[in-house]
Scaffold this motif. Structure first.
Motif, PDB file in Angstrom:
ATOM      1  N   SER A  57       0.824  -1.206   0.000  1.00  0.00           N
ATOM      2  CA  SER A  57       0.000   0.000   0.000  1.00  0.00           C
ATOM      3  C   SER A  57       0.859   1.257   0.000  1.00  0.00           C
ATOM      4  CB  SER A  57      -0.937  -0.006   1.203  1.00  0.00           C
ATOM      5  OG  SER A  57      -1.826  -1.112   1.135  1.00  0.00           O
ATOM      6  N   ARG A  58       0.244   2.318  -0.501  1.00  0.00           N
ATOM      7  CA  ARG A  58       0.921   3.612  -0.572  1.00  0.00           C
ATOM      8  C   ARG A  58      -0.015   4.667   0.007  1.00  0.00           C
ATOM      9  NH1 ARG A  58       1.227   0.895  -5.141  1.00  0.00           N
ATOM     10  NH2 ARG A  58      -0.431   2.125  -6.155  1.00  0.00           N
ATOM     11  N   GLY A  59       0.383   5.222   1.145  1.00  0.00           N
ATOM     12  CA  GLY A  59      -0.461   6.220   1.782  1.00  0.00           C
ATOM     13  C   GLY A  59      -1.812   5.642   2.144  1.00  0.00           C
ATOM     14  N   ALA A  60      -2.882   6.268   1.656  1.00  0.00           N
ATOM     15  CA  ALA A  60      -4.238   5.810   1.946  1.00  0.00           C
ATOM     16  C   ALA A  60      -4.788   4.899   0.847  1.00  0.00           C
ATOM     17  CB  ALA A  60      -5.167   7.008   2.135  1.00  0.00           C
ATOM     18  N   PHE A  61      -3.924   4.458  -0.051  1.00  0.00           N
ATOM     19  CA  PHE A  61      -4.336   3.539  -1.112  1.00  0.00           C
ATOM     20  C   PHE A  61      -3.892   2.131  -0.724  1.00  0.00           C
ATOM     21  CE2 PHE A  61      -3.565   1.209  -5.085  1.00  0.00           C
ATOM     22  CZ  PHE A  61      -4.804   1.348  -5.697  1.00  0.00           C
ATOM     23  N   PHE A  62      -4.861   1.264  -0.448  1.00  0.00           N
ATOM     24  CA  PHE A  62      -4.562  -0.078   0.027  1.00  0.00           C
ATOM     25  C   PHE A  62      -4.784  -1.078  -1.104  1.00  0.00           C
ATOM     26  CE2 PHE A  62      -5.689   2.442   3.690  1.00  0.00           C
ATOM     27  CZ  PHE A  62      -4.693   2.119   4.600  1.00  0.00           C
ATOM     28  N   THR A  63      -3.794  -1.948  -1.290  1.00  0.00           N
ATOM     29  CA  THR A  63      -3.842  -2.881  -2.410  1.00  0.00           C
ATOM     30  C   THR A  63      -3.114  -4.165  -2.056  1.00  0.00           C
ATOM     31  OG1 THR A  63      -3.192  -3.212  -4.727  1.00  0.00           O
ATOM     32  CG2 THR A  63      -1.787  -1.767  -3.410  1.00  0.00           C
ATOM     33  N   LEU A  64      -3.632  -5.276  -2.529  1.00  0.00           N
ATOM     34  CA  LEU A  64      -2.949  -6.553  -2.361  1.00  0.00           C
ATOM     35  C   LEU A  64      -2.013  -6.820  -3.531  1.00  0.00           C
ATOM     36  CD1 LEU A  64      -2.913  -9.308  -0.621  1.00  0.00           C
ATOM     37  CD2 LEU A  64      -4.281 -10.198  -2.518  1.00  0.00           C
ATOM     38  N   ASP A  65      -2.490  -6.590  -4.738  1.00  0.00           N
ATOM     39  CA  ASP A  65      -1.710  -6.939  -5.928  1.00  0.00           C
ATOM     40  C   ASP A  65      -0.774  -5.831  -6.392  1.00  0.00           C
ATOM     41  OD1 ASP A  65      -3.408  -5.101  -7.103  1.00  0.00           O
ATOM     42  OD2 ASP A  65      -4.582  -6.576  -8.199  1.00  0.00           O
ATOM     43  N   GLY A  66      -0.834  -4.669  -5.726  1.00  0.00           N
ATOM     44  CA  GLY A  66       0.048  -3.574  -6.076  1.00  0.00           C
ATOM     45  C   GLY A  66      -0.533  -2.581  -7.056  1.00  0.00           C
ATOM     46  N   SER A  67      -1.742  -2.860  -7.590  1.00  0.00           N
ATOM     47  CA  SER A  67      -2.284  -1.943  -8.594  1.00  0.00           C
ATOM     48  C   SER A  67      -3.762  -1.653  -8.418  1.00  0.00           C
ATOM     49  CB  SER A  67      -2.035  -2.503  -9.998  1.00  0.00           C
ATOM     50  OG  SER A  67      -2.631  -3.784 -10.136  1.00  0.00           O
ATOM     51  N   THR A  68      -4.548  -2.597  -7.922  1.00  0.00           N
ATOM     52  CA  THR A  68      -5.988  -2.372  -7.784  1.00  0.00           C
ATOM     53  C   THR A  68      -6.351  -2.197  -6.317  1.00  0.00           C
ATOM     54  OG1 THR A  68      -6.404  -4.762  -7.709  1.00  0.00           O
ATOM     55  CG2 THR A  68      -6.518  -3.691  -9.853  1.00  0.00           C
ATOM     56  N   PRO A  69      -7.351  -1.369  -6.010  1.00  0.00           N
ATOM     57  CA  PRO A  69      -7.670  -1.066  -4.613  1.00  0.00           C
ATOM     58  C   PRO A  69      -8.456  -2.193  -3.949  1.00  0.00           C
ATOM     59  CG  PRO A  69      -9.195   0.082  -6.057  1.00  0.00           C
ATOM     60  CD  PRO A  69      -8.183  -0.584  -6.957  1.00  0.00           C
ATOM     61  N   THR A  70      -8.247  -2.360  -2.664  1.00  0.00           N
ATOM     62  CA  THR A  70      -9.046  -3.291  -1.881  1.00  0.00           C
ATOM     63  C   THR A  70      -9.349  -2.677  -0.530  1.00  0.00           C
ATOM     64  OG1 THR A  70      -9.237  -5.562  -1.065  1.00  0.00           O
ATOM     65  CG2 THR A  70      -7.097  -4.499  -0.806  1.00  0.00           C
ATOM     66  N   ASN A  71     -10.487  -3.023   0.012  1.00  0.00           N
ATOM     67  CA  ASN A  71     -10.820  -2.648   1.385  1.00  0.00           C
ATOM     68  C   ASN A  71     -11.192  -3.895   2.187  1.00  0.00           C
ATOM     69  OD1 ASN A  71     -13.355  -3.302   0.418  1.00  0.00           O
ATOM     70  ND2 ASN A  71     -14.113  -1.199   0.393  1.00  0.00           N
ATOM     71  N   GLY A  72     -10.638  -5.034   1.788  1.00  0.00           N
ATOM     72  CA  GLY A  72     -10.979  -6.307   2.406  1.00  0.00           C
ATOM     73  C   GLY A  72     -10.253  -6.540   3.716  1.00  0.00           C
ATOM     74  N   PHE A  73     -10.543  -5.721   4.694  1.00  0.00           N
ATOM     75  CA  PHE A  73      -9.880  -5.841   5.988  1.00  0.00           C
ATOM     76  C   PHE A  73     -10.665  -5.048   7.029  1.00  0.00           C
ATOM     77  CE2 PHE A  73      -7.756  -2.634   3.280  1.00  0.00           C
ATOM     78  CZ  PHE A  73      -8.110  -1.478   3.966  1.00  0.00           C
TER      79      PHE A  73
END
Length: 604
Positions: A57-73
Motif C-alpha cells: 500500500s501507498r499512503g491511503a491507497f490499500f492494495t494486495l496486488d500492487g495496482s488495484t484497490p481493496t478494502n478487504g480488511f
C-alpha cells in the motif's frame, strides 16, 4: 461517587502481572524454543493478507496486488500495520510477520490484564479476575475442541486490537459500575461514563466491524433501563454513547466507497450471503451426527462427514456464547435497575445479535476464532459477575482459602504449558515450509516468465512470500471487479484479461500425483475445494502443471483459454513414488482444513 473502597494497589498490580505473564508465556516460549517457526504456530494464514496489503500500500491507497484497490480488511489493524511496515520491504521478509506477532501478543496481554482488573473491581475478587486466562468459554466448552483459549487470539489478526479495546471497555465500565442512576446521569463532560465509553467505542468497532452491534444494544439498554430518568437525559446519554462511533463509521465507509467502490469491506461481501439454511444444517449435524447419514441418503449432494466434524469448534463458538448470554440476559431482567444491569444487558444483547448475524449472513466455514475476541471476553466477564460472592462463601475453613488458589494456579499453568507445547512441537507449519522455499519457487517460476502474475487460492501466504503480483482467488482481499467476476462465474477470464497466467494454492490442493496432461490437471482441480463457479470455467481453459514445490507440494498451473493455448511438453512433478504415497494422507488433511487455518486438524 462510587460506594466501594479501592482495592489495594499491590493486589491490583499482582492480578495484572499474572494475567499478562500467563498470556505471554506460551507464545514467547514457542519463539524462544524453535525460533522463527514459532511465529507460524500462532499467526493465522489470513494475517498474510493484512501483511501483504501493508507492504504494497501507498499512503491511503490499500492494495494486495500492487495496482488495484481493496478494502478487504478490518480497518484499525490494517492501518496500524501499514503505518509501521517500511516502504519497499522485500517480499517474504520476516520483519512484518514479527511486527504482527509481537504487536498481537502485547495487545492480547494488555487486554486480558484490563479485563481481569475490571472483574476484580466489580466482584472484589482477585480469584475471579483470573478467569480471563484461559477464559471461561474455553474452560466450559472450547477445551472439548481445543478451541478459543485466549492464546488463540495472538493470531496476527485484528483479534489483538479487538481484545485490547474490549478489555479497555470493560475496565472503563468497572471504574464507575456502582454509580447510582441519579449520579450516573448527573455527571458532565469527561466525568460522564456515557461519554467516556462513547469515545472508546470507535476503537472497539473499527477493530472488528461486526462489533458494531454494541451500539444498538447500549442505546436500547440506556433508553429502556432507566424509566425514572427524563427522556431528554436518556437521549443525551444515547447520543454520547453512539455519536462518536457513528461519525467515525461515516468517515470510514465514505472513504471506502471513494477509493474502492464499496461502502463495506469486500471481504464481507465475498464471505457473506444468505447462509442461514446451510449454517443451520451444519449446526444441527454437529449436535446430532445421524443427521448427516439421513441427508446423504435422500440428497444427491453428499456431505463429507470428516469435513463436517472439523466444523465442531465453529458451531460451539457460536452456540456457547449466545446461549450463555441469552440465559444470563433473561436473569438480569429480574434485577433492580442499575448501570451494572444496563451495561450487562447490553453485552448480552450484543453477543446474541453478533452470533445471529454470523449465522444468517456469513458462511460458517469462513468464521475463524479471531471473529469472537470480544465475545469471549464478554463471557468471562459476565460469568465472573454471576459468580460474585461465591469465593467468599466457599473459601472457608483452614484449608480452602489457600488450597483453591493453588489448585487454580496449577490448572492455569497446566493449560498454558499444554498450549506452549502445542506451539513449539505439534502445530502445523506449512506456511513456514512454504516461506523457506520462496527463493527456489520464485526462481523456478521466473524460468517460465520473467515477471509472472499469480492467482492464489489460499489465505495469503503466496502473495506474502513471492515477489510477484498476486490476485486473491477467494476475493477476500480483491477489488470490486474481481468480486463481481467471481460471483458471475468469470474469475479465470477476468484474471487472464489482467495478465494473470498461473493458478496456485500454497496448501488447499497439494499435488501428490503426476498430472501429465491438461485433462489430468483439469480433473485434479475439479475435485479440489474450489468453488463450483470456478470449476465450471475449467472446461474453457487448458491447464498445465508447470511446477510443484517439493516440500509442501504446492502446485502451479499455467492456464489459458483453449483457443490461445500453444502445445507444450508436460513438466514432470519433482516427486518420486514413495513421496507421492506418503503425501496422500496430507492431501486429505489439508483439504479438510479449508475453510480457515484454525480447524481442529491444526490443533493439539
Amino acid at each position: 461517587m462510587t460506594n466501594a473502597s479501592p482495592i489495594p494497589l499491590p493486589q491490583r498490580a499482582l492480578l495484572f502481572l499474572v494475567s499478562v505473564v500467563s498470556v505471554a508465556y506460551p507464545p514467547v516460549y514457542s519463539v524462544l524454543r524453535i525460533g522463527a517457526r514459532g511465529y507460524f504456530s500462532y499467526v493465522r494464514g489470513d494475517a498474510f493478507l493484512y501483511l501483504t496489503i501493508a507492504r504494497n500500500s501507498r499512503g491511503a491507497f490499500f492494495t494486495l496486488d500492487g495496482s488495484t484497490p481493496t478494502n478487504g480488511f478490518h480497518p484499525l489493524w490494517q492501518y496500524y500495520l501499514a503505518a509501521l511496515t517500511p516502504r519497499g520491504i522485500a517480499a517474504g521478509s520476516m520483519a512484518p510477520l514479527q511486527l504482527a506477532f509481537w504487536s498481537s501478543l502485547v495487545c492480547v496481554a494488555l487486554g486480558a490484564g484490563l479485563a481481569a482488573l475490571a472483574i476484580q473491581r466489580c466482584t472484589r475478587s482477585t480469584l475471579l479476575g483470573l478467569l480471563v486466562v484461559p477464559g471461561v468459554y474455553y474452560m466450559l466448552a472450547g477445551s472439548i475442541f481445543a478451541s478459543q483459549p485466549i492464546w488463540e487470539l495472538v493470531s496476527g489478526m485484528e483479534s489483538g486490537v479487538s481484545t485490547l479495546f474490549g478489555g479497555a471497555l470493560l475496565f472503563l465500565f468497572a471504574q464507575q459500575y456502582d454509580l447510582a442512576p441519579q449520579a450516573l446521569f448527573a455527571a458532565r463532560g469527561l466525568r460522564s461514563p456515557f461519554l467516556r465509553i462513547g469515545l472508546l467505542l470507535p476503537f472497539v468497532v473499527l477493530s472488528r466491524l461486526d462489533d458494531v452491534f454494541l451500539l444498538p444494544t447500549l442505546a436500547a439498554a440506556v433508553a429502556l433501563c432507566f424509566p425514572e430518568q427524563s427522556w431528554r437525559a436518556r437521549m443525551l446519554a444515547v447520543i454520547m454513547l453512539t455519536l462518536p462511533t457513528a461519525a467515525a463509521l461515516g468517515i470510514y465507509v465514505s472513504w471506502n466507497h471513494a477509493y474502492a467502490g464499496t461502502f463495506l469491506p469486500i471481504s464481507g461481501m465475498a464471505k457473506g450471503s444468505f447462509a442461514l439454511g446451510a449454517n443451520l444444517y451444519i449446526m444441527a449435524a454437529a449436535l446430532f451426527a445421524p443427521l448427516v447419514d439421513l441427508k446423504n441418503a435422500i440428497s444427491v449432494k453428499q456431505t463429507d462427514a470428516v469435513v463436517l466434524y472439523n466444523a465442531g469448534h465453529r458451531v460451539a463458538q457460536l452456540l456457547g456464547p449466545s446461549v450463555f448470554c441469552g440465559v444470563y440476559g433473561l436473569l438480569l431482567l429480574r434485577r433492580p435497575q442499575s448501570w451494572r444491569r444496563a451495561f450487562s444487558l447490553a453485552l448480552c444483547g450484543y453477543t446474541v445479535l453478533k452470533v445471529g448475524y454470523n449465522v444468517a449472513c456469513v458462511n460458517l466455514w469462513h468464521q475463524g476464532g479471531w471473529y469472537f475476541a470480544l465475545s469471549m471476553l464478554t463471557v468471562s466477564f459476565l460469568a465472573a459477575l454471576l459468580l460474585e460472592g461465591w469465593p467468599a462463601r466457599l473459601l472457608r475453613g483452614p484449608v480452602l482459602p489457600w488450597a483453591t488458589p493453588v489448585v487454580y494456579a496449577g490448572y492455569l499453568l497446566l493449560a498454558a504449558t499444554h498450549y506452549a507445547g502445542w506451539g513449539a512441537f505439534i502445530s502445523d507449519r506449512t506456511e513456514y515450509d512454504y516461506m523457506q522455499a520462496r527463493d527456489s519457487t520464485a526462481a523456478a517460476l521466473r524460468k517460465l516468465d520473467r515477471q509472472p502474475k499469480l492467482i492464489a487460492f489460499d489465505d495469503g501466504i503466496t502473495a506474502y512470500a513471492l515477489p510477484f503480483p498476486t490476485l486473491h482467488g477467494f476475493a477476500f482481499a480483491g477489488d470490486l471487479a474481481t468480486f463481481r467476476a467471481l460471483r458471475s462465474g468469470q474469475l479465470l477470464h477476468h484474471a487472464y484479461a489482467r495478465g494473470y497466467r498461473i493458478l496456485t494454492s500454497a496448501y488447499y490442493f497439494p499435488a501428490t500425483e503426476p498430472l501429465t496432461t491438461p485433462d489430468a490437471a483439469r480433473r485434479f482441480l475439479g475435485h479440489s475445494m474450489l468453488e463450483a463457479d470456478v470449476k465450471r470455467e475449467f472446461d474453457q481453459f487448458d491447464l498445465r502443471l508447470v511446477y510443484v514445490e517439493p516440500t509442501t507440494h504446492a502446485p502451479f498451473f499455467a492456464f489459458a483459454p483453449r483457443a490461445a493455448t500453444q502445445p507444450a511438453a508436460p513438466v514432470p512433478l519433482p516427486l518420486n513414488g514413495a513421496q507421492a504415497a506418503a503425501s496422500k494422507a496430507q492431501l486429505k488433511k489439508l483439504e479438510a482444513s479449508f475453510l480457515d487455518t484454525q480447524t481442529a486438524v491444526r490443533r493439539p
